[in-house]
Design a protein around this motif. Sequence first.
Motif, PDB file in Angstrom:
ATOM      1  N   LYS A  28       1.126  -1.616  -0.002  1.00 55.37           N
ATOM      2  CA  LYS A  28       0.014  -0.294  -0.348  1.00 55.37           C
ATOM      3  C   LYS A  28       0.995   1.486   0.112  1.00 55.37           C
ATOM      4  O   LYS A  28       0.346   2.187  -0.440  1.00 55.37           O
ATOM      5  CB  LYS A  28      -1.239   0.117   0.951  1.00 55.37           C
TER       6      LYS A  28
ATOM      7  N   LYS B 273       1.674   2.508  -2.858  1.00 53.45           N
ATOM      8  CA  LYS B 273       0.581   2.393  -3.930  1.00 53.45           C
ATOM      9  C   LYS B 273       0.303   1.063  -5.258  1.00 53.45           C
ATOM     10  O   LYS B 273      -0.338   1.556  -6.043  1.00 53.45           O
ATOM     11  CB  LYS B 273       0.106   3.432  -4.422  1.00 53.45           C
TER      12      LYS B 273
ATOM     13  N   ASP C 179      -4.636  -0.455  -2.518  1.00 54.98           N
ATOM     14  CA  ASP C 179      -5.048   0.615  -1.647  1.00 54.98           C
ATOM     15  C   ASP C 179      -5.867  -0.038  -0.809  1.00 54.98           C
ATOM     16  O   ASP C 179      -6.900  -1.239  -1.274  1.00 54.98           O
ATOM     17  CB  ASP C 179      -5.929   1.363  -2.886  1.00 54.98           C
TER      18      ASP C 179
ATOM     19  N   THR D  51      -4.490  -1.350  -7.440  1.00 55.47           N
ATOM     20  CA  THR D  51      -4.188  -0.089  -8.318  1.00 55.47           C
ATOM     21  C   THR D  51      -3.856  -0.620  -9.365  1.00 55.47           C
ATOM     22  O   THR D  51      -3.433  -1.246  -9.790  1.00 55.47           O
ATOM     23  CB  THR D  51      -2.691   0.830  -7.650  1.00 55.47           C
TER      24      THR D  51
ATOM     25  N   ASP E 115       6.345   7.493  -3.799  1.00 57.09           N
ATOM     26  CA  ASP E 115       4.932   7.378  -2.555  1.00 57.09           C
ATOM     27  C   ASP E 115       5.776   6.147  -1.676  1.00 57.09           C
ATOM     28  O   ASP E 115       5.020   6.121  -0.388  1.00 57.09           O
ATOM     29  CB  ASP E 115       3.929   6.589  -2.976  1.00 57.09           C
TER      30      ASP E 115
END
Length: 301
Positions: free
Chosen positions: A67, A70, A73, A83, A107
Amino acid sequence: MAVPGFQEFMLPMLKIFGDKKEHKVSECTNEISKLFKFTDEELSEKTLISGQNVINNRIGWTLKYLKFAKLIDSSQRGVYIITNRGLDVLKQDIDKINIKFLKQYDDFNEARKGKSKEKSKKDVIEEEETPIDKIEDIVDELNKQLADELLNIILEKDWIYFETFVGAVLINLGYGDGTLKSFKVTAKTRDGGIDGIISQDKLGLDKILIQAKHYKKGNNVGSKDIRDFSGAMRKAQVDKGIFITTSDYHKNAIEEADGQNIILINGNDLANYMINNNIGVQTVNKYEIKKIDYDYFDNIL
């Protein structure tokens, strides 16, 4: 086999989400467990400190890191879905996903509090484990050192002391009536391979014979010692025995004891029983590991 590190779960986990459906954590756990063919023992393994289920703990960190990058999600608490980035990764010809792979995503790095993408070899090795794993390893190493120290203290004593000491340990483990008087040391001239007698419970209804060997490391117990002890048990008409040594057992001794209702405890076992039951040791520090209590937030109104 040992439960793999959490990074081994990353690619298989992402493949589970490849169907583009939502999956609960419990579903992910079941699918991973089937894929790795975990035994009942592995499925029930607990972490040393927090008492968490090892597999659940590692799957939790796997989902967290996917997560962070990413690749998946969370549509709601405890429910995840892949995703577009995750689908793109599955299209690549890769044989594993690990932290090194995830670091390509800003991210991920930002989610981990801005840790630098450039790390030393030592840092990469350390990241093979979850934070909980690291703590477990440290505690395990400290306990191994403590066990060695305990055995050294015991070996500095003589065999007469050791026989009474064994009784004290067994009392602390719940045998007898809670007092050292319930452990009877046999007379040396006629022990017949028996060093002590203790009851299995406070009522004294079930007797257990004890053999204690105060041996130096490397002087392992052989099959003859087990046969002598077994013979003494038959002569005393007692069918339960505990054989304790400060050293270890030869393979033939272990085979000899098999099926005879004789529990074998070596030096390392003895030290660990003491550590796990606070016998002859003191707690220096306690550290609490905390997690979010989601029920608190759900029930605030």
